[in-house]
Design a protein around this motif. Structure first.
Motif, short mmCIF file in Angstrom:
data_model
loop_
_atom_site.label_atom_id
_atom_site.label_comp_id
_atom_site.label_asym_id
_atom_site.label_seq_id
_atom_site.Cartn_x
_atom_site.Cartn_y
_atom_site.Cartn_z
N ALA A 273 -9.27 -16.35 -17.05
CA ALA A 273 -7.95 -16.07 -17.67
C ALA A 273 -7.03 -15.48 -16.55
O ALA A 273 -5.88 -15.69 -16.36
N LEU A 274 -7.68 -14.68 -15.73
CA LEU A 274 -6.96 -13.90 -14.66
C LEU A 274 -6.27 -15.13 -13.58
O LEU A 274 -5.50 -15.04 -13.10
N ARG A 275 -7.32 -16.19 -13.13
CA ARG A 275 -6.85 -17.21 -12.35
C ARG A 275 -5.71 -17.76 -12.96
O ARG A 275 -4.88 -18.03 -12.31
N GLU A 276 -5.77 -18.29 -14.27
CA GLU A 276 -4.69 -19.10 -14.72
C GLU A 276 -3.44 -18.02 -14.70
O GLU A 276 -2.44 -18.83 -14.70
N ALA A 277 -3.45 -16.74 -14.65
CA ALA A 277 -2.37 -16.03 -14.76
C ALA A 277 -1.95 -15.52 -13.48
O ALA A 277 -0.79 -14.91 -13.06
N GLY A 278 -2.55 -16.30 -12.57
CA GLY A 278 -2.15 -16.19 -10.87
C GLY A 278 -2.83 -14.86 -10.34
O GLY A 278 -2.46 -14.42 -9.22
N HIS A 279 -3.73 -14.30 -11.02
CA HIS A 279 -4.22 -13.07 -10.26
C HIS A 279 -5.85 -13.71 -9.81
O HIS A 279 -6.98 -13.23 -10.02
N VAL A 280 -5.64 -14.52 -8.86
CA VAL A 280 -6.86 -15.24 -8.06
C VAL A 280 -7.62 -14.21 -7.39
O VAL A 280 -9.02 -14.46 -7.44
N ASP A 281 -7.33 -13.44 -6.66
CA ASP A 281 -8.14 -12.38 -5.92
C ASP A 281 -8.98 -11.45 -7.07
O ASP A 281 -10.04 -11.16 -6.92
N ALA A 282 -8.22 -10.84 -8.15
CA ALA A 282 -9.04 -10.19 -9.16
C ALA A 282 -10.14 -11.17 -9.93
O ALA A 282 -11.13 -10.71 -10.25
N ALA A 283 -9.86 -12.44 -10.11
CA ALA A 283 -10.74 -13.57 -10.63
C ALA A 283 -11.83 -13.50 -9.83
O ALA A 283 -13.07 -13.69 -10.10
N ARG A 284 -11.74 -13.70 -8.41
CA ARG A 284 -12.67 -13.86 -7.44
C ARG A 284 -13.62 -12.40 -7.36
O ARG A 284 -14.72 -12.68 -7.27
N GLU A 285 -13.27 -11.60 -7.40
CA GLU A 285 -13.80 -10.13 -7.78
C GLU A 285 -14.85 -10.26 -8.72
O GLU A 285 -15.99 -9.74 -8.68
N LEU A 286 -14.40 -10.64 -10.06
CA LEU A 286 -15.25 -10.60 -11.05
C LEU A 286 -16.23 -11.80 -10.82
O LEU A 286 -17.54 -11.19 -11.34
N TRP A 287 -16.01 -12.86 -10.32
CA TRP A 287 -17.10 -13.90 -10.32
C TRP A 287 -18.09 -13.48 -9.11
O TRP A 287 -19.10 -13.55 -9.26
N THR A 288 -17.49 -12.64 -8.09
CA THR A 288 -18.33 -12.38 -6.92
C THR A 288 -19.34 -11.10 -7.51
O THR A 288 -20.63 -11.15 -7.44
N ARG A 289 -18.78 -10.27 -8.41
CA ARG A 289 -19.55 -9.36 -9.15
C ARG A 289 -21.04 -9.87 -9.99
O ARG A 289 -22.16 -9.36 -9.78
N ILE A 290 -20.55 -11.10 -10.65
CA ILE A 290 -21.59 -11.76 -11.33
C ILE A 290 -22.58 -12.30 -10.29
O ILE A 290 -23.79 -11.99 -10.61
N ILE A 291 -22.22 -12.88 -9.24
CA ILE A 291 -23.16 -13.45 -8.39
C ILE A 291 -23.99 -12.47 -7.58
O ILE A 291 -25.22 -12.48 -7.48
N GLU A 292 -23.42 -11.20 -7.43
CA GLU A 292 -24.28 -10.37 -6.65
C GLU A 292 -25.20 -9.42 -7.68
O GLU A 292 -26.04 -8.73 -7.29
N SER A 293 -24.93 -9.56 -8.93
CA SER A 293 -25.47 -8.44 -9.85
C SER A 293 -26.23 -9.10 -10.82
O SER A 293 -26.98 -8.33 -11.76
N ALA A 294 -26.05 -10.40 -11.32
CA ALA A 294 -26.61 -10.62 -12.60
C ALA A 294 -27.68 -11.92 -12.41
O ALA A 294 -27.62 -12.83 -13.05
N ASP A 295 -28.59 -11.57 -11.60
CA ASP A 295 -29.63 -12.86 -11.53
C ASP A 295 -30.27 -13.24 -12.85
O ASP A 295 -30.79 -14.46 -12.84
N GLU A 296 -30.34 -12.32 -13.80
CA GLU A 296 -30.94 -13.01 -15.19
C GLU A 296 -30.11 -13.98 -15.80
O GLU A 296 -30.59 -14.52 -16.92
N HIS A 297 -28.77 -13.95 -15.51
CA HIS A 297 -27.64 -14.61 -16.04
C HIS A 297 -27.33 -16.10 -15.37
O HIS A 297 -26.17 -16.15 -15.11
N TRP A 298 -28.40 -16.70 -15.08
CA TRP A 298 -28.02 -17.57 -14.02
C TRP A 298 -27.02 -18.63 -14.57
O TRP A 298 -26.21 -19.34 -13.68
#
Length: 154
Positions: free
Chosen positions: A41-66
Motif C-alpha cells: 500500500a505504501l509503495r502504491e502511494a509513493g512511499h517507496v522508502d517506507a515500504a522498503r523498510e517494512l520489507w527489510t524488517r520482514i527479511i531480517e526478523s521473520a525466518d519462520e514466515h518464509w
C-alpha cells in the motif's frame, strides 16, 4: 477503515504510530503478512522508502514466515528495478537461491532478473538471461498467460 489498518497508504507520524501499535497487538504469526501488505500500500502511494523498510524488517526478523520473506525479497527487487538494477538483481538472486520453489511470489522472478541482465547488453549477461528463462520455462508451471507475454516490470 479499522479492519484494513494494514492496507492504508497513510504513513505520517500518527499513521505510523497507529500501525506500529496495532502491529504490536497482532498475533506474532500475522505480523510479517501485515507488514508485507502495508508495504504494498505504501509503495502504491509513493512511499517507496517506507515500504522498503517494512520489507527489510520482514527479511531480517521473520525466518519462520518464509512466504512473507520470499515475497518481500521479490517486492524489494521490484522496488529497485529501475533505480538500482544491481541491487534489484541481488534480491532476485537471493530469492532464487534461498526459495527455489518461489512460493509466496509471483513466480516470475527469473523473468525479472533476466530483464535486468539483458539491459546490460554484454554476451555473458545475455547467456545468463537465456539460462534463467530456460529454467523458468522448464521448471515452473505458470498458469497465467500474461506472465509469459506481458512485462513483469513494476
Amino acid at each position: 477503515m479499522a479492519d484494513d489498518w494494514f492496507r492504508s497508504p497513510d504513513w505520517g507520524s500518527e499513521a505510523r504510530a497507529d500501525f506500529e501499535a496495532r502491529l504490536g497487538r497482532s498475533r506474532a504469526g500475522n505480523r510479517a503478512q501485515y507488514m508485507r501488505i502495508k508495504g504494498l500500500a505504501l509503495r502504491e502511494a509513493g512511499h517507496v522508502d517506507a515500504a522498503r523498510e517494512l520489507w527489510t524488517r520482514i527479511i531480517e526478523s521473520a525466518d519462520e514466515h518464509w512466504p512473507q520473506v520470499s515475497g518481500s525479497l521479490e517486492h524489494l527487487g521490484d522496488s529497485y528495478r529501475h533505480d538500482d538494477p544491481p541491487r534489484a538483481a541481488t534480491y532476485y538472486r537471493r530469492l532464487i537461491a534461498d526459495y527455489p520453489t518461489l512460493s509466496g511470489t509471483s513466480g516470475c522472478v527469473h523473468v525479472s532478473l533476466a530483464e535486468i541482465l539483458l539491459d546490460r547488453r554484454d554476451k555473458e549477461s545475455v547467456e545468463q538471461a537465456a539460462r534463467l528463462l530456460g529454467t523458468w520455462i522448464d521448471e515452473f508451471s505458470i498458469p497465467f498467460p500474461n506472465a509469459i507475454s506481458g512485462s513483469t516490470s513494476r
